[in-house]
Design an enzyme around this catalytic site. Structure first.
Site, PDB file in Angstrom:
ATOM      1  N   SER A   9       0.847  -1.193   0.000  1.00 48.17           N
ATOM      2  CA  SER A   9       0.000   0.000   0.000  1.00 48.17           C
ATOM      3  C   SER A   9       0.878   1.236   0.000  1.00 48.17           C
ATOM      4  O   SER A   9       1.577   1.526   0.974  1.00 48.17           O
ATOM      5  CB  SER A   9      -0.916   0.027   1.220  1.00 48.17           C
ATOM      6  OG  SER A   9      -1.508   1.310   1.300  1.00 48.17           O
ATOM      7  N   HIS A  34      -0.918  -1.119  -4.603  1.00 46.89           N
ATOM      8  CA  HIS A  34      -2.211  -0.844  -3.964  1.00 46.89           C
ATOM      9  C   HIS A  34      -2.311   0.655  -3.680  1.00 46.89           C
ATOM     10  O   HIS A  34      -1.471   1.218  -2.961  1.00 46.89           O
ATOM     11  CB  HIS A  34      -2.331  -1.660  -2.672  1.00 46.89           C
ATOM     12  CG  HIS A  34      -3.658  -1.526  -1.985  1.00 46.89           C
ATOM     13  ND1 HIS A  34      -4.768  -2.280  -2.329  1.00 46.89           N
ATOM     14  CD2 HIS A  34      -4.059  -0.717  -0.974  1.00 46.89           C
ATOM     15  CE1 HIS A  34      -5.790  -1.945  -1.557  1.00 46.89           C
ATOM     16  NE2 HIS A  34      -5.387  -0.987  -0.725  1.00 46.89           N
ATOM     17  N   ASP A  36      -4.709   3.798  -2.327  1.00 45.68           N
ATOM     18  CA  ASP A  36      -5.854   4.075  -1.462  1.00 45.68           C
ATOM     19  C   ASP A  36      -6.389   5.480  -1.674  1.00 45.68           C
ATOM     20  O   ASP A  36      -5.752   6.456  -1.277  1.00 45.68           O
ATOM     21  CB  ASP A  36      -5.433   3.913   0.005  1.00 45.68           C
ATOM     22  CG  ASP A  36      -5.136   2.474   0.357  1.00 45.68           C
ATOM     23  OD1 ASP A  36      -6.082   1.670   0.370  1.00 45.68           O
ATOM     24  OD2 ASP A  36      -3.955   2.154   0.605  1.00 45.68           O
ATOM     25  N   MET A  38      -9.049   8.239  -0.694  1.00 44.22           N
ATOM     26  CA  MET A  38      -9.961   8.575   0.417  1.00 44.22           C
ATOM     27  C   MET A  38     -10.509   9.979   0.221  1.00 44.22           C
ATOM     28  O   MET A  38      -9.751  10.899  -0.104  1.00 44.22           O
ATOM     29  CB  MET A  38      -9.191   8.532   1.741  1.00 44.22           C
ATOM     30  CG  MET A  38      -8.527   7.205   2.015  1.00 44.22           C
ATOM     31  SD  MET A  38      -7.642   7.255   3.587  1.00 44.22           S
ATOM     32  CE  MET A  38      -6.836   5.660   3.542  1.00 44.22           C
ATOM     33  N   HIS A  67      -8.091   1.120  -4.525  1.00 41.10           N
ATOM     34  CA  HIS A  67      -9.067   0.905  -3.460  1.00 41.10           C
ATOM     35  C   HIS A  67      -9.769   2.233  -3.184  1.00 41.10           C
ATOM     36  O   HIS A  67      -9.181   3.139  -2.592  1.00 41.10           O
ATOM     37  CB  HIS A  67      -8.300   0.392  -2.217  1.00 41.10           C
ATOM     38  CG  HIS A  67      -9.137   0.190  -1.002  1.00 41.10           C
ATOM     39  ND1 HIS A  67      -8.582  -0.042   0.252  1.00 41.10           N
ATOM     40  CD2 HIS A  67     -10.482   0.167  -0.815  1.00 41.10           C
ATOM     41  CE1 HIS A  67      -9.548  -0.192   1.139  1.00 41.10           C
ATOM     42  NE2 HIS A  67     -10.711  -0.066   0.522  1.00 41.10           N
ATOM     43  N   MET A  69     -12.124   4.522  -1.292  1.00 42.57           N
ATOM     44  CA  MET A  69     -12.861   4.763  -0.049  1.00 42.57           C
ATOM     45  C   MET A  69     -13.570   6.099  -0.227  1.00 42.57           C
ATOM     46  O   MET A  69     -13.209   7.106   0.397  1.00 42.57           O
ATOM     47  CB  MET A  69     -11.896   4.750   1.138  1.00 42.57           C
ATOM     48  CG  MET A  69     -11.458   3.344   1.526  1.00 42.57           C
ATOM     49  SD  MET A  69      -9.899   3.311   2.417  1.00 42.57           S
ATOM     50  CE  MET A  69      -8.781   3.305   1.023  1.00 42.57           C
ATOM     51  N   MET A 138     -11.652  -5.856   4.778  1.00 41.42           N
ATOM     52  CA  MET A 138     -10.938  -4.863   5.593  1.00 41.42           C
ATOM     53  C   MET A 138     -10.711  -5.454   6.984  1.00 41.42           C
ATOM     54  O   MET A 138     -11.660  -5.809   7.678  1.00 41.42           O
ATOM     55  CB  MET A 138     -11.767  -3.571   5.731  1.00 41.42           C
ATOM     56  CG  MET A 138     -11.814  -2.682   4.508  1.00 41.42           C
ATOM     57  SD  MET A 138     -10.220  -2.160   3.824  1.00 41.42           S
ATOM     58  CE  MET A 138      -9.405  -1.417   5.235  1.00 41.42           C
ATOM     59  N   GLY A 145      -3.330   4.114   7.642  1.00 40.46           N
ATOM     60  CA  GLY A 145      -2.369   3.027   7.748  1.00 40.46           C
ATOM     61  C   GLY A 145      -1.959   2.855   9.197  1.00 40.46           C
ATOM     62  O   GLY A 145      -2.271   3.694  10.052  1.00 40.46           O
ATOM     63  N   GLY A 146      -1.295   1.761   9.483  1.00 41.23           N
ATOM     64  CA  GLY A 146      -0.684   1.570  10.797  1.00 41.23           C
ATOM     65  C   GLY A 146      -1.617   1.178  11.919  1.00 41.23           C
ATOM     66  O   GLY A 146      -1.252   1.274  13.090  1.00 41.23           O
ATOM     67  N   ASP A 176      -6.737  -6.352   3.846  1.00 45.10           N
ATOM     68  CA  ASP A 176      -6.131  -5.021   3.921  1.00 45.10           C
ATOM     69  C   ASP A 176      -6.286  -4.458   5.327  1.00 45.10           C
ATOM     70  O   ASP A 176      -7.407  -4.286   5.805  1.00 45.10           O
ATOM     71  CB  ASP A 176      -6.842  -4.126   2.891  1.00 45.10           C
ATOM     72  CG  ASP A 176      -6.237  -2.747   2.759  1.00 45.10           C
ATOM     73  OD1 ASP A 176      -5.203  -2.464   3.389  1.00 45.10           O
ATOM     74  OD2 ASP A 176      -6.824  -1.944   1.998  1.00 45.10           O
ATOM     75  N   GLY A 177      -5.144  -4.175   5.960  1.00 48.01           N
ATOM     76  CA  GLY A 177      -5.151  -3.530   7.267  1.00 48.01           C
ATOM     77  C   GLY A 177      -4.440  -4.349   8.321  1.00 48.01           C
ATOM     78  O   GLY A 177      -4.875  -5.441   8.670  1.00 48.01           O
ATOM     79  N   GLY A 178      -3.320  -3.823   8.775  1.00 52.70           N
ATOM     80  CA  GLY A 178      -2.592  -4.491   9.855  1.00 52.70           C
ATOM     81  C   GLY A 178      -1.954  -5.812   9.465  1.00 52.70           C
ATOM     82  O   GLY A 178      -1.621  -6.630  10.329  1.00 52.70           O
ATOM     83  N   SER A 199       2.401  -0.333   6.360  1.00 45.62           N
ATOM     84  CA  SER A 199       3.433  -0.124   7.380  1.00 45.62           C
ATOM     85  C   SER A 199       4.454  -1.246   7.409  1.00 45.62           C
ATOM     86  O   SER A 199       5.653  -0.993   7.570  1.00 45.62           O
ATOM     87  CB  SER A 199       2.804  -0.035   8.767  1.00 45.62           C
ATOM     88  OG  SER A 199       1.679   0.767   8.726  1.00 45.62           O
TER      89      SER A 199
HETATM   90  C1  DX5 Z   1      -6.522   1.684   5.115  1.00 47.32           C
HETATM   91  C2  DX5 Z   1      -6.020   1.356   3.739  1.00 47.32           C
HETATM   92  C3  DX5 Z   1      -4.864   0.446   3.739  1.00 47.32           C
HETATM   93  C4  DX5 Z   1      -3.659   0.944   4.489  1.00 47.32           C
HETATM   94  C5  DX5 Z   1      -3.031  -0.273   5.078  1.00 47.32           C
HETATM   95  O1  DX5 Z   1      -7.747   2.286   5.057  1.00 47.32           O
HETATM   96  O2  DX5 Z   1      -7.027   0.772   2.958  1.00 47.32           O
HETATM   97  O3  DX5 Z   1      -4.512  -0.002   2.428  1.00 47.32           O
HETATM   98  O4  DX5 Z   1      -2.711   1.631   3.722  1.00 47.32           O
HETATM   99  O5  DX5 Z   1      -2.011   0.108   5.913  1.00 47.32           O
HETATM  100  P1  DX5 Z   1      -1.369  -0.897   6.966  1.00 47.32           P
HETATM  101  O6  DX5 Z   1      -0.841  -2.064   6.204  1.00 47.32           O
HETATM  102  O7  DX5 Z   1      -0.303  -0.063   7.604  1.00 47.32           O
HETATM  103  O8  DX5 Z   1      -2.466  -1.279   7.928  1.00 47.32           O
HETATM  104 ZN    ZN Z   2      -6.402  -0.186   0.985  1.00 43.16          ZN
END
Ligand code: DX5
Ligand code: ZN
Length: 217
Positions: A9, A34, A36, A38, A67, A69, A138, A145-146, A176-178, A199
């Site tokens: 990402s 990837h 994102d 937003m 992606h 959002m 998700m 992120g993070g 996606d996420g963590g 991250s």
């Molecule tokens: C969060 C995004 C993710 C984000 C993931 O809303 O969709 O793609 O960048 O970041 P990490 O891998 O740090 O959770």
């Molecule tokens: Zn994403």
């Protein structure tokens, strides 16, 4: 060699160095970029939009996994195609006429995907699943992120894989996420075959090696 798709990402990269960041991923085992998007309405954060996607498009031939959002994704489908998206993911929670939006994405020649927030059950996809190329689970609340991985995601992925085996065996399940080196093998075992990591890749000493390690999950 595993078939797991790894999609770093770029939300966590340095946007002052788009060319160099692209070259790093081009030279790595990353499968997709990837990206994102937003809007500050659907999620409480604003990231970037069409011009940044077009900028990455100039520096890679790898697929751009976009992606969204955002509210009202339907009205921007062809704009994202023009900017260079190969895979377009919209959120179930943000699309009133989801079937129409999915058909519009496919009509533009992109792969179509739906993302589910952590609170949204997979059952809402039962009618649309045969039309999808991918579902994005998700494993954090979207926006940043993070964040910490939500443990209930494993069961959700397992149930979705079972559902897909019946109606869409080629479905890609992306998480996606963590995502990190510890949970990645468990996610693959649960049935995921595409891992997004921000991250974990960009905060590591050697992003390219981290991508390879995720690839082996
Ligand atoms: C969060 C995004 C993710 C984000 C993931 O809303 O969709 O793609 O960048 O970041 P990490 O891998 O740090 O959770
Ligand atoms: Zn994403």
């Amino acid at each position: 060699m595993s078939n797991t798709i790894v999609a770093p990402s770029l939300l966590s990269c340095d946007f002052g160095r788009i060319k160099e960041e692209s070259e790093l991923l081009n030279a790595s085992e990353a499968d997709w970029f990837h990206l994102d998007v937003m809007d500050g309405v659907f999620v409480p954060n604003i990231s970037f939009g069409l011009p940044i996607i077009a900028a990455f498009r100039k520096h890679t031939t790898k697929p751009l996994d976009v992606h969204l959002m955002i509210e009202d994704a339907n009205q921007y489908v062809s704009d994202f195609k023009k900017a260079g998206a190969d895979i377009l993911t919209v959120h179930y929670e943000a699309c009133t006429h989801l079937h129409r939006t999915i058909q519009a994405i496919k009509a533009e020649g992109m792969k179509a995907a739906v993302a589910l927030n952590p609170h949204t059950p997979i059952s809402v996809l039962s009618s649309i699943l045969p039309d999808l190329d991918m579902v994005l689970i998700m494993s954090v609340n979207p926006g940043y992120g993070g964040q910490k991985f939500i443990e209930s995601s494993y069961d959700k992925i397992k149930a979705l894989r079972a559902m897909a085996n019946a109606s869409n065996p080629n479905l890609i399940i992306e998480v996606d996420g963590g995502v990190n080196l510890e949970n990645a093998p468990k996610l693959v075992e649960a049935g995921a075959n595409a891992l997004v990591a921000g991250s974990t890749v960009y905060k590591s000493d050697n992003p390219s090696e981290t991508i390879s390690a995720l690839k082996r999950a």
